[in-house]
Design an enzyme around this catalytic site. Sequence first.
Site, mmCIF file in Angstrom:
data_model
loop_
_atom_site.group_PDB
_atom_site.id
_atom_site.type_symbol
_atom_site.label_atom_id
_atom_site.label_comp_id
_atom_site.label_asym_id
_atom_site.label_seq_id
_atom_site.Cartn_x
_atom_site.Cartn_y
_atom_site.Cartn_z
ATOM 1 N N TYR A 1 0.816 -1.215 0.000
ATOM 2 C CA TYR A 1 0.000 0.000 0.000
ATOM 3 C C TYR A 1 0.852 1.269 0.000
ATOM 4 O O TYR A 1 0.311 2.365 0.085
ATOM 5 C CB TYR A 1 -0.933 0.007 1.216
ATOM 6 N N TYR B 1 -11.314 -0.474 0.249
ATOM 7 C CA TYR B 1 -11.299 0.072 1.619
ATOM 8 C C TYR B 1 -9.927 0.622 1.966
ATOM 9 O O TYR B 1 -9.771 1.308 2.979
ATOM 10 C CB TYR B 1 -11.705 -1.017 2.623
ATOM 11 N N ARG B 2 -8.935 0.382 1.125
ATOM 12 C CA ARG B 2 -7.549 0.736 1.425
ATOM 13 C C ARG B 2 -6.789 0.596 0.120
ATOM 14 O O ARG B 2 -7.064 -0.308 -0.671
ATOM 15 C CB ARG B 2 -7.032 -0.257 2.460
#
Length: 522
Positions: A91, A467-468
């Site tokens: 991420y 969501y991310r």
Amino acid sequence: MKLPLPLGVSERTLERAIGEFKKIVGEQWASSTQVDRESYNDAYNPGDPLEFVAGGFVAPASVEEVQAVVKIANRLRVPYWPMSTGKNLAYGGAAPLVPGTLVLDLKRMNQVLEVNDDLAYALVEPGVSFFDLFRYLKENGHKLWMSVPGPGWGSIIGNGVERGIGYGYFDDQFANSAGMEIILPDGEMLRAGMGAMANGNSGSLIQAGFGPLVEGLFTQSNYGVVTKMARYLYPEPQTYMSCEINCRSDAGLEMLVETLRPFKMDETIRNPVVISNLELIASFLSVRSQWYQGDGPMPEDRLAIVQEKLALGRWNASFGLFGNEEKVNDSWARIKQAVAVIKDTELHERVYHPGDEILHPRDQSQAGVPSLNEFGLVNWMGSGGHIDFSPVGPMTGKNARELYRLIRRRVHEYGFDHLCGFYCQSRAFRLINTLVFRKDDKSEMKKVRELFSVLIRESAALGYGEYRTHLAYMDSVARSYDFNNNAMLRFQQTLKDAIDPNGVVAPGKSGIWPRSYREQGK
């Protein structure tokens, strides 16, 4: 390499800030040298390794030092990117979104501040990893279990504020936390919930206090720096059973979801049901070249060989049962009876009691034993990296199949193997799709970047939002939450302007930009 600078920051201002930081944290704990800047790069960025390069770092060792540092940054208008242990891999890792942003490195704040056996919680600082807390609990004789994510080297607070999910009894890392302490952009300290009382005795026990609930505002946001948080723990159970259901047919996905959902709904199963496809489990246990060395996704006939040799299903569900022996055995008996209607399934269970050694990797994760076992997947293609596409959907077989079919088709079109797992909660699942690529192959990384954009757009068109996400896609994902002309994003920006008018905390995080950037057309 010429030092990139954030909007409105000169080299002179940056040097002045570093100089003032050194007086607070010590000479060795603040720097803008090229080596130090590049040490915070995103190791798995599918592109230029210097795309998200830091402008330097400052590493305070206490809350008081954090306050002093952010006051200076706010006065000089030098932006910073808070980081706990920098292991938010897939991420963005430790890297800031805006090149030249300073990394506020909180790894030195690594104290376990309190463990309460009666009420089963731990209060920690940002630099405490899952490995750290596990070791602390063992060395001090606490019979308490954590809920750990795949990589144990990550920060407990960092994973919590990113709203990550673990494999244990209390799976949702943020929902099962409290006691949040935040340093606001002007250096003021805020304690949320019951911690807002100066003499309060319940701050680590429950999020809600009086008035609006604010803890969530400091998750995946750029409104402040979280310096303390309590995490709920689970008292060691009398019996722990690790359960697996291997479905040999791809067609069994819908039935697995529909059959196991009632057991999540009535809390027979408390931890997440993880339904992993064959390719994902194979990537933990082997490398691709063992099975296939051609281009493009692995052919069906080779997948059949992988499945046979590794004794796996096309879908592999895993979860834990916790409690006394009678409760655990009754739960497993009811689940086995329900699963019996699904064709081509094999069921396995392993039972543990206090003092038993737990060796199986998934069994360890569900019992709160941190590891790095799942990081074997980065070697699936050789010298690799990975980036995760993580949409959420309703916990139904129909939705699981619809989203899986869309993503798998696109992943294969771009020439990649599809590694994925459904992390199933009571009413929704998070489908984590791990896109593995070779870091020395520029054309492959270019394909990953393009594929990711396609997946965001096409999943959103069907109502599935991430969501991310990775740094490179924060704006795209924020825009996909488009109800009423992106009313939520506009509200978040309004809060940003009020809480952080100088725009110094993590500009661009989650698509939330300071006013100065928005006025420049960002």
